[in-house]
Design a protein around this motif. Structure first.
Motif, PDB file in Angstrom:
ATOM      1  N   TYR A 725      -7.047 -20.743   7.940  1.00  0.00           N
ATOM      2  CA  TYR A 725      -8.421 -20.129   8.157  1.00  0.00           C
ATOM      3  C   TYR A 725      -9.320 -19.474   9.480  1.00  0.00           C
ATOM      4  O   TYR A 725      -8.256 -19.478  10.344  1.00  0.00           O
ATOM      5  N   THR A 726      -9.814 -18.450   9.173  1.00  0.00           N
ATOM      6  CA  THR A 726     -11.308 -17.927   9.361  1.00  0.00           C
ATOM      7  C   THR A 726     -12.247 -18.516  10.200  1.00  0.00           C
ATOM      8  O   THR A 726     -12.879 -19.212   8.886  1.00  0.00           O
ATOM      9  N   VAL A 727     -12.945 -18.792  11.345  1.00  0.00           N
ATOM     10  CA  VAL A 727     -13.774 -19.579  11.466  1.00  0.00           C
ATOM     11  C   VAL A 727     -14.960 -18.520  12.456  1.00  0.00           C
ATOM     12  O   VAL A 727     -14.128 -17.977  12.859  1.00  0.00           O
ATOM     13  N   ASP A 728     -16.108 -19.022  11.179  1.00  0.00           N
ATOM     14  CA  ASP A 728     -17.136 -17.746  12.774  1.00  0.00           C
ATOM     15  C   ASP A 728     -18.070 -19.658  12.988  1.00  0.00           C
ATOM     16  O   ASP A 728     -18.252 -20.702  12.121  1.00  0.00           O
ATOM     17  N   ILE A 729     -18.651 -19.158  14.582  1.00  0.00           N
ATOM     18  CA  ILE A 729     -19.263 -20.627  14.643  1.00  0.00           C
ATOM     19  C   ILE A 729     -21.080 -19.603  15.882  1.00  0.00           C
ATOM     20  O   ILE A 729     -20.534 -18.712  16.390  1.00  0.00           O
ATOM     21  N   GLU A 730     -21.943 -20.395  15.206  1.00  0.00           N
ATOM     22  CA  GLU A 730     -23.600 -19.526  16.230  1.00  0.00           C
ATOM     23  C   GLU A 730     -23.844 -21.332  16.412  1.00  0.00           C
ATOM     24  O   GLU A 730     -23.511 -22.463  15.948  1.00  0.00           O
ATOM     25  N   TRP A 731     -24.111 -21.326  17.373  1.00  0.00           N
ATOM     26  CA  TRP A 731     -24.576 -22.407  18.321  1.00  0.00           C
ATOM     27  C   TRP A 731     -26.296 -22.355  19.080  1.00  0.00           C
ATOM     28  O   TRP A 731     -26.270 -21.186  19.668  1.00  0.00           O
ATOM     29  N   TYR A 732     -27.344 -23.269  19.016  1.00  0.00           N
ATOM     30  CA  TYR A 732     -28.380 -23.179  19.925  1.00  0.00           C
ATOM     31  C   TYR A 732     -28.243 -24.437  20.944  1.00  0.00           C
ATOM     32  O   TYR A 732     -27.768 -25.671  20.430  1.00  0.00           O
ATOM     33  N   GLU A 733     -28.736 -24.217  21.909  1.00  0.00           N
ATOM     34  CA  GLU A 733     -29.105 -25.609  22.600  1.00  0.00           C
ATOM     35  C   GLU A 733     -27.441 -26.555  23.049  1.00  0.00           C
ATOM     36  O   GLU A 733     -28.029 -28.216  23.012  1.00  0.00           O
ATOM     37  N   GLY A 734     -26.663 -25.570  22.936  1.00  0.00           N
ATOM     38  CA  GLY A 734     -25.536 -26.772  22.678  1.00  0.00           C
ATOM     39  C   GLY A 734     -24.903 -27.580  21.558  1.00  0.00           C
ATOM     40  O   GLY A 734     -24.365 -28.617  21.512  1.00  0.00           O
ATOM     41  N   LYS A 735     -25.927 -26.872  20.760  1.00  0.00           N
ATOM     42  CA  LYS A 735     -25.041 -27.377  19.036  1.00  0.00           C
ATOM     43  C   LYS A 735     -25.075 -26.730  18.012  1.00  0.00           C
ATOM     44  O   LYS A 735     -25.704 -25.606  18.297  1.00  0.00           O
ATOM     45  N   LEU A 736     -24.322 -27.366  17.392  1.00  0.00           N
ATOM     46  CA  LEU A 736     -23.906 -26.289  16.286  1.00  0.00           C
ATOM     47  C   LEU A 736     -24.878 -25.564  15.350  1.00  0.00           C
ATOM     48  O   LEU A 736     -26.194 -26.651  15.466  1.00  0.00           O
ATOM     49  N   LYS A 737     -25.382 -24.607  15.484  1.00  0.00           N
ATOM     50  CA  LYS A 737     -26.488 -24.318  14.145  1.00  0.00           C
ATOM     51  C   LYS A 737     -25.658 -23.848  12.661  1.00  0.00           C
ATOM     52  O   LYS A 737     -26.818 -24.447  11.557  1.00  0.00           O
ATOM     53  N   LYS A 738     -24.643 -23.054  13.342  1.00  0.00           N
ATOM     54  CA  LYS A 738     -23.934 -22.947  11.494  1.00  0.00           C
ATOM     55  C   LYS A 738     -22.604 -22.278  11.793  1.00  0.00           C
ATOM     56  O   LYS A 738     -22.208 -22.353  13.531  1.00  0.00           O
ATOM     57  N   ALA A 739     -21.915 -23.186  11.181  1.00  0.00           N
ATOM     58  CA  ALA A 739     -20.192 -22.277  11.053  1.00  0.00           C
ATOM     59  C   ALA A 739     -19.866 -21.052   9.609  1.00  0.00           C
ATOM     60  O   ALA A 739     -20.380 -22.117   8.513  1.00  0.00           O
TER      61      ALA A 739
END
Length: 789
Positions: A725-739
């Protein structure tokens, strides 16, 4: 995307601050001087002498007696036998040497090369910049109304160092160029010598080559022989000026642009190094600088762009050496999150520049070594350091660099068969705690806390299984299963009964640590240390699983299964710590940097939150006590602590350790070189940063499992998880925004944590909740977006 550049407003001054360039085989450290540029060179196969058969046949006859003494607790007599009969003959294997140095004098002729002389008086507006994403280094300065620019890179496709020098005014570039293989101090003046420098490196100036001259064809070359290892390096120039040949060096006069191409080889690589080098130079000159540069970037940049981490605090111009120095002086420096991202990127840069396919494996210094007698011989220490070099390979999308390590494992396995048979009377293959370019597997040194450790080859072999777990490449597994099996086979023969129903490694030790016995005497020698048991469980299980996946029905698989269950289990001591030895012993060095007994937590996986939470708590306690006694001060031990803290899910502690690593790098270029440069710390820390963002060792994907609190927002693309698997992750204020998960194979993805909304191509995907999170079905090459429900 953020800028990942290292920028400086002055030349390096010392080797540890120079700019590293490389293509796996050829390495360069660029000082960036304005008067006499110094480019220190390495060729990855330039090792002193050839293979030494150092196997000690006397060991086999004393093995039973040593085992009896160890189980009886008579470590004094056991050590005496080990020192006399279980060391290599001779004690040490081969060492890695520098190729030499290319010196380019601009508009001057001085022969001196300390930084006292190498910078031109009157040089202004100096800038040196390394673009980590393209691997191109640019230097510029102004002097006497003229703007001078240099640009350079080391091409993997062309296998050359290419340099372009230009001036804003025509005809003002005059160069004196020559190779050197003497020892020149790095210091600011001839009076500021480091104590012991010449003791380690020999007299100054000295010259360690047989020929160094310019031929009638205008090619300047240097050649020599190191106890049977022949080497050859040469440069070819293209210029609009005039080339002059004074034989001892090469002159350029009245030019406004100069192109220099450099290649090197050895008899360890080519039967005729000179023929190979001249062919490379002819091809490079024929291609031309522009084509070489575009091909280099097309090869290098996409690999760097596979995995990118962006954190707050960066800027488009990139970071300066002053930023790194400020970070080192102030632990609260506000640029830390972005500096951590830069450190991560620099680690990937070093891995790609130093460990390409078809190159030698990264040694203690990667490929960058200036010393003729380097620390620890600049070879392969396989009780932690070599393995750590490759920890980020799979996770950060540079899995092909693992091929250089697999090549070394292949060579080791061939030589290790003799070591297993001659020294221990065993089948299969093994290696102790060191090896060299030639795969020497005999014991190294006379150092009881390391020399007789028998499990180095087994640890190296685990990288084969890890590569498969990330890629699910059955062809790869089929090719390398026999190697995996050989290292496991050795232990079927070597393991012996401890009288308590367990099979143990004997003699052995927990790498480089010692304990104090009841009589007050300290010793490293033992039977069945925790690390050995953890590695062997992993290795036996890998063979069992490989047999199942490949449908081999190997009759030896059942033997591996039987041996695996007879290994001593992990144990927790009276203080809640994971025991390092079979019994609860008093540590001689409570702040020992080697945390060998925690191997099962990282890089192994048997100690984890899902299957063995009690052991994970014991590992936490062990780590905390080691740290309290100073073990997490810096270097590769601190890199291992970052990885351990991440596996514990401790973002706060991981962040503290990462900040410490960034601030204590000891150099302005992020080299892990406070005392002696070792590349393992850089690469281990890069892996640890990745582990803070993504983990998959339990077979379950964990998003942001140990996010440092100061990384309040950010994004990472291209991390890899086991299962292809290849994984991209975005987060904001220390919480997951999107993966976003890209599947490399059909299957079922398991994710830890609260249920997320899953979609693919704009359509919702059904997910099933589990005790630990949720699962959903995936199809190969499809993308799946995960967002908070």
């Amino acid at each position: 995307m953020a800028s990942f550049r290292l920028r400086y407003n002055k030349a390096a001054g010392i080797w540890n601050n120079a700019i590293p360039l490389g293509n796996g085989r050829l390495g360069a450290m660029v000082y960036g001087y304005t008067g006499i540029e110094r480019i220190q060179l390495n060729e990855d196969s330039l090792w002193y002498g050839g293979f030494l058969d150092r196997n000690n046949g006397a060991a086999r006859g004393k093995l039973a007696e040593v085992r009896r003494l160890i189980l009886a607790g008579n470590m004094k007599d056991a050590e005496s036998l080990l020192i006399r009969y279980f060391t290599g003959a001779p004690y040490s294997m081969r060492h890695y040497e520098p190729l030499g140095e290319l010196d380019i004098a601009l508009n001057q002729h001085t022969p001196f090369k300390s930084s006292w002389f190498c910078n031109s008086a009157g040089a202004e507006n100096y800038i040196s910049e390394l673009d980590l994403m393209t691997g191109v280094h640019a230097i510029g300065h102004e002097q006497d109304g003229v703007s001078y620019k240099r640009e350079m890179f080391i091409s993997y496709p062309a296998q050359v160092l290419a340099i372009k020098l230009t001036s804003s005014v025509k005809g003002v570039v005059n160069l004196d160029i020559k190779f050197d293989r003497g020892v020149i101090s790095d210091e600011k003046s001839p009076d500021e010598r480091r104590p012991g420098y010449f003791m380690r490196n020999g007299p100054w100036p000295g010259f360690r080559a047989d020929e160094c001259r310019t031929g009638n064809d205008g090619v300047h070359y240097m050649k020599g022989n190191l106890a049977g290892t022949g080497f050859y390096t040469a440069i070819k120039l293209e210029t609009d000026g005039v080339l002059e040949n004074p034989v001892s060096q090469l002159y350029v006069r009245g030019a406004s642009e100069v192109y220099i191409y450099l290649a090197a080889s050895t008899t360890n690589r080519d039967t005729d190094p000179e023929k190979r080098v001249r062919s490379l130079l002819e091809s490079a000159a024929s291609e031309g600088y522009g084509k070489l540069k575009s091909d280099h970037i097309a090869d290098f940049e996409p690999r760097m762009e596979r995995c990118v981490l962006e954190l707050p605090g960066g800027n488009d111009a990139g970071f300066t050496g002053e930023d790194i120095e400020k970070a080192g002086a102030d632990d609260s420096y506000p640029g830390f999150p972005a500096l951590a991202a830069l450190y991560f990127t620099f680690g990937r840069y070093l891995l790609l520049s130093g460990g390409r396919e078809n190159s030698a494996a990264l040694n203690l210094q990667g490929i960058w070594n200036k010393d003729f007698i380097p620390s620890w011989d600049s070879k392969y220490t396989i009780n932690i350091n070599t393995e750590m070099n490759y920890w980020p390979a799979e996770l950060t999308g540079l899995g092909e660099t693992h091929e250089s390590l697999f090549s070394l494992i292949k060579t080791m396995t061939e030589k290790g068969r003799d070591t297993a048979r001659i020294m221990y009377g065993c089948r299969g293959s093994m290696c102790h705690h060191n090896t060299d370019f030639y795969g020497d597997c005999a014991p190294q040194d006379v150092y009881m806390a390391a020399t007789v450790w028998p499990t180095g080859g087994a640890w190296m072999a685990t990288h084969i299984w890890e590569h498969y777990r990330f890629t699910l490449d059955k062809d790869f597994l089929r090719k390398w299963y026999p190697t995996l099996k050989e290292h496991a086979l050795f232990f079927l023969d070597f393991l012996s009964d401890d009288g308590k129903g367990y099979l143990v490694t004997n003699p052995s030790l927990s790498p480089e640590n010692r304990y104090i016995r009841a009589d007050g005497r300290d010793t490293p020698i033992c039977a069945g240390p925790a690390m050995d048991n953890q590695i062997l469980r992993y290795l036996f299980n890998a063979c069992i699983e490989a047999d199942r996946i490949l449908d081999l029905n190997d009759p030896m698989t059942e033997e591996f299964r039987i041996a695996m269950v007879k290994l001593p289990p992990n144990r927790i001591g009276s203080k809640g710590r994971l025991l390092e030895w079979r019994e609860e012993e008093k540590e001689m060095t409570p702040g020992m940097g080697h945390i060998s007994h925690l191997w099962g937590a990282y890089p192994g996986d048997e100690i984890n939150w899902k299957d063995t939470p009690d052991l994970l708590e014991a590992a936490k306690k062990s780590l905390a006590i080691r740290a309290a006694h100073g073990a997490a001060g810096g270097g590769w031990p601190l890199a291992w602590f970052i990885c351990q803290a991440a596996r514990q899910g401790n973002g706060r502690l991981s962040g503290e350790y990462i900040n410490r690593m960034v601030s204590r790098s000891g150099t302005r270029n992020f080299f892990n070189g406070n005392r002696v440069f070792q590349i393992d710390g850089n690469l281990g820390a890069a892996a640890g940063i990745g582990e803070c963002l993504l983990q998959s060792h339990t077979g379950i994907i964990e998003l942001l499992p140990a996010l440092p609190p100061s990384w309040k927002e950010g994004r990472v693309k291209g991390l890899r998880a086991r299962g292809a698997y290849t994984v991209d992750i975005e987060w904001y204020e220390g919480k997951l925004k999107k993966a976003v998960i890209t599947a490399g194979a059909d299957g079922v993805v398991a994710v830890r944590g609260e249920l997320l909304a899953v979609s693919s191509d704009g359509r919702a995907v059904a997910a099933e909740t589990t005790a630990y999170g949720f699962t959903f079905v995936v199809k190969k090459d499809s993308l799946y977006t995960l967002t908070p429900a």
